[in-house]
Design an enzyme around this catalytic site. Structure first.
Site, PDB file in Angstrom:
ATOM      1  N   GLY A  46       0.808  -1.292   0.101  1.00 53.65           N
ATOM      2  CA  GLY A  46       0.015   0.042  -0.197  1.00 53.65           C
ATOM      3  C   GLY A  46       0.768   1.311  -0.067  1.00 53.65           C
ATOM      4  N   GLN A  51       2.753   9.958   1.872  1.00 51.75           N
ATOM      5  CA  GLN A  51       4.276   9.392   1.892  1.00 51.75           C
ATOM      6  C   GLN A  51       4.962   9.715   0.967  1.00 51.75           C
ATOM      7  OE1 GLN A  51       2.404   5.137   2.402  1.00 51.75           O
ATOM      8  NE2 GLN A  51       4.282   5.026   3.450  1.00 51.75           N
ATOM      9  N   CYS A  91       5.991  -0.254   7.579  1.00 48.26           N
ATOM     10  CA  CYS A  91       5.766   0.816   6.638  1.00 48.26           C
ATOM     11  C   CYS A  91       6.814   1.363   5.917  1.00 48.26           C
ATOM     12  CB  CYS A  91       5.146   2.021   7.701  1.00 48.26           C
ATOM     13  SG  CYS A  91       4.886   3.609   6.938  1.00 48.26           S
ATOM     14  N   LEU A  92       6.778   1.678   4.799  1.00 45.97           N
ATOM     15  CA  LEU A  92       7.628   2.039   4.219  1.00 45.97           C
ATOM     16  C   LEU A  92       8.338   3.392   4.448  1.00 45.97           C
ATOM     17  CD1 LEU A  92       5.891   1.420   0.708  1.00 45.97           C
ATOM     18  CD2 LEU A  92       7.884   0.053   1.606  1.00 45.97           C
ATOM     19  N   HIS A 133      -4.275   1.422   7.540  1.00 51.49           N
ATOM     20  CA  HIS A 133      -3.094   1.896   7.652  1.00 51.49           C
ATOM     21  C   HIS A 133      -2.782   3.033   6.583  1.00 51.49           C
ATOM     22  CE1 HIS A 133       1.418   0.979   7.858  1.00 51.49           C
ATOM     23  NE2 HIS A 133       1.460   2.204   6.855  1.00 51.49           N
ATOM     24  N   GLU A 134      -3.337   3.040   5.300  1.00 57.58           N
ATOM     25  CA  GLU A 134      -3.056   4.169   4.564  1.00 57.58           C
ATOM     26  C   GLU A 134      -4.082   5.496   4.842  1.00 57.58           C
ATOM     27  OE1 GLU A 134      -0.671   3.681   2.862  1.00 57.58           O
ATOM     28  OE2 GLU A 134      -0.714   1.269   2.850  1.00 57.58           O
ATOM     29  N   HIS A 137      -2.398   7.360   7.433  1.00 57.43           N
ATOM     30  CA  HIS A 137      -1.318   8.411   6.612  1.00 57.43           C
ATOM     31  C   HIS A 137      -2.170   9.631   6.165  1.00 57.43           C
ATOM     32  CE1 HIS A 137       2.354   6.057   6.440  1.00 57.43           C
ATOM     33  NE2 HIS A 137       1.635   5.068   6.057  1.00 57.43           N
TER      34      HIS A 137
HETATM   35  O1  GNR Z   1       4.260  -2.576   2.615  1.00 60.18           O
HETATM   36  C1  GNR Z   1       3.344  -2.416   3.647  1.00 60.18           C
HETATM   37  N1  GNR Z   1       3.164  -3.624   4.329  1.00 60.18           N
HETATM   38  C2  GNR Z   1       2.200  -3.586   5.371  1.00 60.18           C
HETATM   39  C3  GNR Z   1       2.140  -4.620   6.110  1.00 60.18           C
HETATM   40  C4  GNR Z   1       1.177  -4.837   7.433  1.00 60.18           C
HETATM   41  C5  GNR Z   1       0.389  -3.578   7.538  1.00 60.18           C
HETATM   42  C6  GNR Z   1       0.444  -2.548   6.783  1.00 60.18           C
HETATM   43  C7  GNR Z   1       1.121  -2.404   5.718  1.00 60.18           C
HETATM   44  S1  GNR Z   1       1.208  -1.133   4.751  1.00 60.18           S
HETATM   45  C8  GNR Z   1       2.785  -1.251   4.076  1.00 60.18           C
HETATM   46  C9  GNR Z   1       3.244  -0.223   3.043  1.00 60.18           C
HETATM   47  C10 GNR Z   1       3.015   1.328   3.544  1.00 60.18           C
HETATM   48  O2  GNR Z   1       3.868   1.921   4.424  1.00 60.18           O
HETATM   49  N2  GNR Z   1       1.965   1.789   3.527  1.00 60.18           N
HETATM   50  O3  GNR Z   1       1.724   3.242   3.901  1.00 60.18           O
HETATM   51 NI    NI Z   2       2.829   3.253   5.634  1.00 57.89          NI
END
Ligand code: GNR
Ligand code: NI
Length: 176
Positions: A46, A51, A91-92, A133-134, A137
């Site tokens: 995601g 980001q 999270c990236l 999660h997104e 953000h």
């Molecule tokens: O790549 C991602 N893996 C992930 C694993 C578990 C819960 C959420 C994520 S999102 C993350 C990519 C990211 O940072 N998205 O904002």
């Molecule tokens: Ni993230």
């Protein structure tokens, strides 16, 4: 498809609240394609526009194995949340950190698709976790915010140190 730079914690730009997209035009579709390219290259499941320092309410996701199921959501709104699921999240924008986070296991949501059409959908399991999660953000919230202050402080120090070493000695492997 441009590969965009991903901001990293504790960059204050990750704390900005994204604004709604007024019109889904080619500029937004290019942003979506760039987000997808950046997400697949990373690789991640995601990515939110926040980001990549674009403070518009746009996110992409693809939890499929073959990476052929891109999902793009504009102005997403979570309408309902049910159940509890604990997932090890990454999270990236917080590279190398994986911690358990509690989320709803089932959500329903409303958004616009890349053609500007209204969509309503439901999501379960990993996709539900990813969308929550997104959406966080887009509110300037990171998964490390659910951890203790002590853990978050340790992560901040570790990432700042790794980055300092990276900048000082760009040909050395990151020291994490
Ligand atoms: O790549 C991602 N893996 C992930 C694993 C578990 C819960 C959420 C994520 S999102 C993350 C990519 C990211 O940072 N998205 O904002
Ligand atoms: Ni993230």
């Amino acid at each position: 498809m441009a590969k965009l730079t991903i901001l990293e914690f504790p960059d204050p730009r990750l704390r900005r609240k994204a604004v709604a997209v007024e019109l889904v035009d080619d500029k937004i579709r290019t942003l979506i394609d760039d987000l997808l390219g950046t997400m697949y290259a990373a690789p991640g499941i995601g990515l939110a526009a926040t980001q990549v320092d674009v403070h518009l309410r746009v996110l992409v996701a693809d939890i499929s194995e073959d990476k052929l199921a891109p999902l793009a959501l504009i102005n997403p709104e979570i309408l309902s949340r049910d159940g509890v699921e604990i997932t090890e999240e990454g999270c990236l924008s917080v590279p190398g950190v994986y911690e358990k986070v509690e989320r709803a296991e089932h959500i329903t949501l409303r958004a616009l698709d890349r053609d500007g059409n209204n969509i309503e959908m439901e999501a379960n399991g990993l996709l539900a976790v990813c969308i929550q999660h997104e959406c966080d953000h887009l509110e300037g919230k990171l998964f490390v915010d659910y951890l203790s202050e002590l853990k978050r402080q340790r992560i901040r120090t570790r990432l700042q140190k790794a980055r300092r070493l990276d900048i000082d000695r760009p040909h050395k492997a990151p020291a994490i």
